[in-house]
Motif scaffolding. Structure first.
Motif, PDB file in Angstrom:
ATOM      1  N   HIS A   1       1.120  -1.035   0.349  1.00 12.99           N
ATOM      2  CA  HIS A   1       0.197  -0.026   0.112  1.00 12.99           C
ATOM      3  C   HIS A   1       0.776   1.082   0.195  1.00 12.99           C
TER       4      HIS A   1
ATOM      5  N   ASN B   1      -9.071   0.436   4.259  1.00 13.46           N
ATOM      6  CA  ASN B   1      -8.744   0.719   5.691  1.00 13.46           C
ATOM      7  C   ASN B   1      -8.195   1.791   5.906  1.00 13.46           C
ATOM      8  N   ILE B   2      -8.410   1.712   6.853  1.00 11.81           N
ATOM      9  CA  ILE B   2      -8.324   2.739   8.038  1.00 11.81           C
ATOM     10  C   ILE B   2      -9.283   3.984   7.730  1.00 11.81           C
TER      11      ILE B   2
ATOM     12  N   TRP C   1      -1.250   6.150   0.447  1.00 13.66           N
ATOM     13  CA  TRP C   1      -1.712   5.034   0.295  1.00 13.66           C
ATOM     14  C   TRP C   1      -2.689   4.973  -1.391  1.00 13.66           C
TER      15      TRP C   1
ATOM     16  N   TRP D   1       1.551   6.989  16.413  1.00 15.62           N
ATOM     17  CA  TRP D   1       1.505   6.158  15.292  1.00 15.62           C
ATOM     18  C   TRP D   1       1.117   7.217  13.509  1.00 15.62           C
TER      19      TRP D   1
ATOM     20  N   PHE E   1       3.214   7.055  10.446  1.00 21.77           N
ATOM     21  CA  PHE E   1       3.287   6.255   9.230  1.00 21.77           C
ATOM     22  C   PHE E   1       2.653   7.125   8.468  1.00 21.77           C
TER      23      PHE E   1
ATOM     24  N   TYR F   1      -8.229  -1.367  10.645  1.00 19.56           N
ATOM     25  CA  TYR F   1      -7.259  -1.735   9.425  1.00 19.56           C
ATOM     26  C   TYR F   1      -8.354  -3.170   8.916  1.00 19.56           C
TER      27      TYR F   1
ATOM     28  N   ARG G   1      -7.538  -6.378   5.580  1.00 17.23           N
ATOM     29  CA  ARG G   1      -6.099  -5.933   4.649  1.00 17.23           C
ATOM     30  C   ARG G   1      -7.185  -7.259   3.565  1.00 17.23           C
TER      31      ARG G   1
HETATM   32  C1  BEZ Z   1      -1.459  -0.665   7.210  1.00 23.81           C
HETATM   33  O1  BEZ Z   1      -2.545  -0.414   6.523  1.00 23.81           O
HETATM   34  O2  BEZ Z   1      -0.987  -1.382   7.596  1.00 23.81           O
HETATM   35  C2  BEZ Z   1      -0.883   0.744   6.881  1.00 23.81           C
HETATM   36  C3  BEZ Z   1      -1.589   1.714   6.464  1.00 23.81           C
HETATM   37  C4  BEZ Z   1      -1.411   3.095   5.944  1.00 23.81           C
HETATM   38  C5  BEZ Z   1      -0.751   3.888   7.215  1.00 23.81           C
HETATM   39  C6  BEZ Z   1       0.162   3.402   8.555  1.00 23.81           C
HETATM   40  C7  BEZ Z   1      -0.376   1.682   7.989  1.00 23.81           C
END
Ligand code: BEZ
Length: 252
Positions: free
Chosen positions: A103, A134-135, A159, A200, A204, A242, A244
């Motif tokens: 990603h 995701n997120i 991402w 975090w 990230f 999250y 996946r």
């Molecule tokens: C993750 O899904 O692992 C992720 C996605 C964006 C930023 C950090 C982690």
């Protein structure tokens, strides 16, 4: 995008990244003597775990800091500083493995072509990364946080979170036959209590936040914490939403 990685903080605070990867290694099922490439190996823990099963592992990563940490911890493995969107392996491998890395490669076509070119015919890809959604809390709130700090339209999210259909089609176009495509929610608890989400974001979302002044950055962090507290803070810790995409595919 100016994403910087601090390998020391990453290993200490984000150990869940490689912790969750263990089951992916079981799916990979590495065999003694196999040549395996770990795309986006980070600080190398999963590559080392694969090597412990007898495979010859090459870890590739675009971050010199991450790769230096991997090399320091596991000097006997092969580490290559490379962009997974353009990398070409010296020799075709039996398998490509990737956890929580794809990603970060917005040129998904380039990455899939690179992976396909890295594999021998019959070689396999086993990967897991962020899926569409995701997120979702973070991707929705960050533009609002930037706007509140006077930076309307300047939250550039780096991402790539594809749907199952989008990613399996891409792999097929690149000459891979998909054997497993699984999309699932994996709520992910952070360490650090109240400060966990800030940690975090600073790790990230550093590239996204790097356009801000220190005062604006603080404003955005406070906005994000307030905005998402009710949704993501549970029983004394932040739990990230999250989602996946787990993939197993074979080069035809
Ligand atoms: C993750 O899904 O692992 C992720 C996605 C964006 C930023 C950090 C982690």
């Amino acid at each position: 995008m100016n994403q910087k990685w601090s390998a020391g903080t990453y290993d200490a605070d984000m150990a869940f990244v490689s912790g969750f990867g263990q089951s992916l290694i079981d799916l990979l099922n590495p065999q003694p003597g196999e040549q395996i490439i770990d795309y986006g190996c980070g600080t190398g823990d999963l590559a080392a775990a694969i090597a412990e099963r007898g495979a010859a592992v090459t870890g590739i990563d675009a971050s010199p800091e991450m790769l230096a940490a991997a090399r320091a911890k596991y000097p006997d493995l092969t580490w290559v500083l490379a962009d997974g969107q353009r990398y070409r392996a010296a020799a075709p491998a039996d398998a490509v493995f990737s956890n929580a890395a794809l990603h970060w490669l917005p040129d998904a076509e380039g990455a899939a072509s690179s992976i396909a070119a890295s594999l021998r015919h019959g070689g396999r890809l086993v990967a897991e990364f962020g899926a569409a959604g995701n997120i979702a809390s973070v991707t929705a709130a960050l533009p609002r946080a930037f706007a509140a700090a006077g930076r309307q339209g300047q939250a550039v999210l780096p991402w790539y979170f594809p749907s199952v259909g989008e990613y399996t089609s891409l792999l097929e176009r690149c000459g891979l036959s998909v054997e497993l495509a699984l999309c699932y929610d994996r709520p992910t608890p952070l360490s650090g209590g109240e400060a966990g989400f800030r940690g975090w974001l600073n790790t990230f979302a550093d590239g996204i936040l790097s356009v801000l002044t220190p005062a604006e950055r603080e404003q955005v962090l406070v906005f994000m914490e307030r905005e998402l507290h009710a949704q993501l803070y549970q029983d004394g810790r932040w739990v990230m939403d999250y989602r996946r995409l787990r993939i197993a595919a074979r080069k035809v």
